[in-house]
Structure formats: C-alpha cells, structure tokens
Design a protein around this motif. Structure first.
Motif, PDB file in Angstrom:
ATOM      1  N   UNK A 184      45.612  -2.223   0.590  1.00  0.00           N
ATOM      2  CA  UNK A 184      44.439  -1.426   0.957  1.00  0.00           C
ATOM      3  C   UNK A 184      43.302  -1.546  -0.054  1.00  0.00           C
ATOM      4  N   UNK A 185      43.591  -1.487  -1.332  1.00  0.00           N
ATOM      5  CA  UNK A 185      42.582  -1.530  -2.404  1.00  0.00           C
ATOM      6  C   UNK A 185      41.509  -0.459  -2.217  1.00  0.00           C
ATOM      7  N   UNK A 186      41.895   0.673  -1.622  1.00  0.00           N
ATOM      8  CA  UNK A 186      40.920   1.737  -1.381  1.00  0.00           C
ATOM      9  C   UNK A 186      40.278   2.244  -2.656  1.00  0.00           C
ATOM     10  N   UNK A 187      41.015   2.230  -3.750  1.00  0.00           N
ATOM     11  CA  UNK A 187      40.437   2.694  -5.009  1.00  0.00           C
ATOM     12  C   UNK A 187      39.230   1.832  -5.378  1.00  0.00           C
ATOM     13  N   UNK A 188      39.335   0.539  -5.199  1.00  0.00           N
ATOM     14  CA  UNK A 188      38.242  -0.384  -5.530  1.00  0.00           C
ATOM     15  C   UNK A 188      37.112  -0.318  -4.511  1.00  0.00           C
ATOM     16  N   UNK A 210      46.459   5.565 -10.836  1.00  0.00           N
ATOM     17  CA  UNK A 210      45.820   6.770 -10.314  1.00  0.00           C
ATOM     18  C   UNK A 210      46.075   8.016 -11.144  1.00  0.00           C
ATOM     19  N   UNK A 211      46.454   7.854 -12.390  1.00  0.00           N
ATOM     20  CA  UNK A 211      46.603   8.965 -13.334  1.00  0.00           C
ATOM     21  C   UNK A 211      47.774   9.892 -13.004  1.00  0.00           C
ATOM     22  N   UNK A 212      48.700   9.440 -12.199  1.00  0.00           N
ATOM     23  CA  UNK A 212      49.831  10.286 -11.808  1.00  0.00           C
ATOM     24  C   UNK A 212      50.976  10.236 -12.808  1.00  0.00           C
ATOM     25  N   UNK A 213      50.898   9.359 -13.801  1.00  0.00           N
ATOM     26  CA  UNK A 213      51.965   9.285 -14.798  1.00  0.00           C
ATOM     27  C   UNK A 213      51.534   9.864 -16.142  1.00  0.00           C
ATOM     28  N   UNK A 214      50.393  10.521 -16.178  1.00  0.00           N
ATOM     29  CA  UNK A 214      49.911  11.152 -17.403  1.00  0.00           C
ATOM     30  C   UNK A 214      50.521  12.531 -17.566  1.00  0.00           C
ATOM     31  N   UNK A 246      44.508  14.809  -8.057  1.00  0.00           N
ATOM     32  CA  UNK A 246      45.562  14.171  -7.258  1.00  0.00           C
ATOM     33  C   UNK A 246      45.315  14.402  -5.768  1.00  0.00           C
ATOM     34  N   UNK A 247      44.909  15.610  -5.416  1.00  0.00           N
ATOM     35  CA  UNK A 247      44.641  15.903  -4.004  1.00  0.00           C
ATOM     36  C   UNK A 247      43.495  15.027  -3.488  1.00  0.00           C
ATOM     37  N   UNK A 248      42.466  14.867  -4.275  1.00  0.00           N
ATOM     38  CA  UNK A 248      41.339  14.017  -3.866  1.00  0.00           C
ATOM     39  C   UNK A 248      41.755  12.557  -3.743  1.00  0.00           C
ATOM     40  N   UNK A 249      42.554  12.072  -4.686  1.00  0.00           N
ATOM     41  CA  UNK A 249      42.996  10.672  -4.634  1.00  0.00           C
ATOM     42  C   UNK A 249      44.016  10.432  -3.528  1.00  0.00           C
ATOM     43  N   UNK A 250      44.762  11.459  -3.141  1.00  0.00           N
ATOM     44  CA  UNK A 250      45.753  11.304  -2.072  1.00  0.00           C
ATOM     45  C   UNK A 250      45.095  10.976  -0.735  1.00  0.00           C
ATOM     46  N   UNK A 256      42.730   8.791  -0.283  1.00  0.00           N
ATOM     47  CA  UNK A 256      42.452   7.352  -0.197  1.00  0.00           C
ATOM     48  C   UNK A 256      43.574   6.460  -0.706  1.00  0.00           C
ATOM     49  N   UNK A 257      44.486   7.008  -1.484  1.00  0.00           N
ATOM     50  CA  UNK A 257      45.521   6.183  -2.113  1.00  0.00           C
ATOM     51  C   UNK A 257      46.911   6.512  -1.556  1.00  0.00           C
ATOM     52  N   UNK A 258      47.525   5.569  -0.863  1.00  0.00           N
ATOM     53  CA  UNK A 258      48.868   5.813  -0.319  1.00  0.00           C
ATOM     54  C   UNK A 258      49.907   6.141  -1.398  1.00  0.00           C
ATOM     55  N   UNK A 259      49.767   5.564  -2.569  1.00  0.00           N
ATOM     56  CA  UNK A 259      50.732   5.840  -3.645  1.00  0.00           C
ATOM     57  C   UNK A 259      50.618   7.287  -4.107  1.00  0.00           C
ATOM     58  N   UNK A 260      49.413   7.760  -4.301  1.00  0.00           N
ATOM     59  CA  UNK A 260      49.222   9.154  -4.721  1.00  0.00           C
ATOM     60  C   UNK A 260      49.697  10.100  -3.623  1.00  0.00           C
ATOM     61  N   UNK A 261      49.387   9.788  -2.381  1.00  0.00           N
ATOM     62  CA  UNK A 261      49.854  10.608  -1.270  1.00  0.00           C
ATOM     63  C   UNK A 261      51.378  10.721  -1.308  1.00  0.00           C
TER      64      UNK A 261
END
Length: 141
Positions: free
Chosen positions: A30-34, A104-108, A118-122, A124-129
């Motif tokens: 997807x590369x939605x982050x980019x 996506x900063x989920x391992x910090x 995290x909610x905002x990134x979820x 667009x990002x399947x991994x965060x979701x």
C-alpha cells in the motif's frame, strides 16, 4: 496520575505485536504512509540525503521541501513523497529520514500515551490497524 492495569505490559506487548505485524504485512502493498503523511526532514536528514544525491543542501530543499510547523525542520512539498517509486518502494530507503525509519512508532515506549497518534495512523496503515486491534482484544479480554 491515574493508571490502568491491563493485565499485561502495554509497551512489551506493543513491541511484540509490532514485530509480528511486519512479518505478516508487506508495506509495499500500500505505501499509504508515503502517499498521505506529512514527512518531516531534519537538517541531519537533509544533509545526509543531499550528500548521497550529490546536490547541495539548499538545492535539495528548493527542489523537494518546504518549511514545516516544527522549528528547524522541513516537510515534503507534495504527496506522495517524491522518493516513492511506482512500485511502492522508497528510492532513498537506506538513507530515508528519521521519521520514516521510526514509522509507525508502535514499538516505542509509552504506547498508551500515543493512542491518538496510533488511532490516526490506523486509518491509513494496515500494520497499525492490526496492532491496535490486537491491543484492544487483549485489553478487553
């Protein structure tokens, strides 16, 4: 300060889920982050990338960036990121900005203090979701 007992350590679980997510989810699908994120470049990022691309600091900024709201940083001028290729690969992956390396900063540490991010990134990002859904399942039991 109020704290909640989840029956597990959120940061430890988030780090584990982060590793699992990127074993099952291919970001290049997807590369939605980019494609959607405001990608900030620090002065260090700009210097490193400009040097590798054999352009001046100023030339790099003039070509790709504009000032960001964060003092001393810049963001890409257009979306998707100009360094995203047609096959969803980053053309500067090995020297990409720090924010991209940390996404996506989920391992910090402090996962629970970053819930809005995290909610905002979820969205667009399947991994965060996936990570957020797994955390919710554990928290709700």
């Amino acid at each position: 300060m109020k704290s909640r007992s989840y029956g597990f350590k959120p940061d430890k679980l988030a780090a584990k889920l982060h590793q699992q997510a990127f074993q099952i989810i291919d970001c290049t699908r997807c590369a939605n982050c980019c494609k959607t994120a405001d990608i900030n470049f620090t002065r260090e990022d700009i210097g490193r990338i400009a040097e590798r691309l054999n352009v001046t600091f100023g030339g790099f900024v003039d070509t790709y960036l504009e000032p960001s709201e964060e003092a001393g940083s810049f963001k890409v001028r257009c979306k998707p990121c100009p360094f995203l290729s047609d096959d969803n690969l980053c053309t500067i992956y090995d020297i990409r900005p720090a924010v991209c390396r940390e996404y996506p900063h989920t391992d910090k540490e402090g996962f629970t203090f970053r819930t809005m991010g995290h909610a905002n990134r979820a969205i667009t990002c399947p991994a965060v979701f996936w990570i957020v859904e797994q955390m919710k399942r554990r928290a709700l039991g």
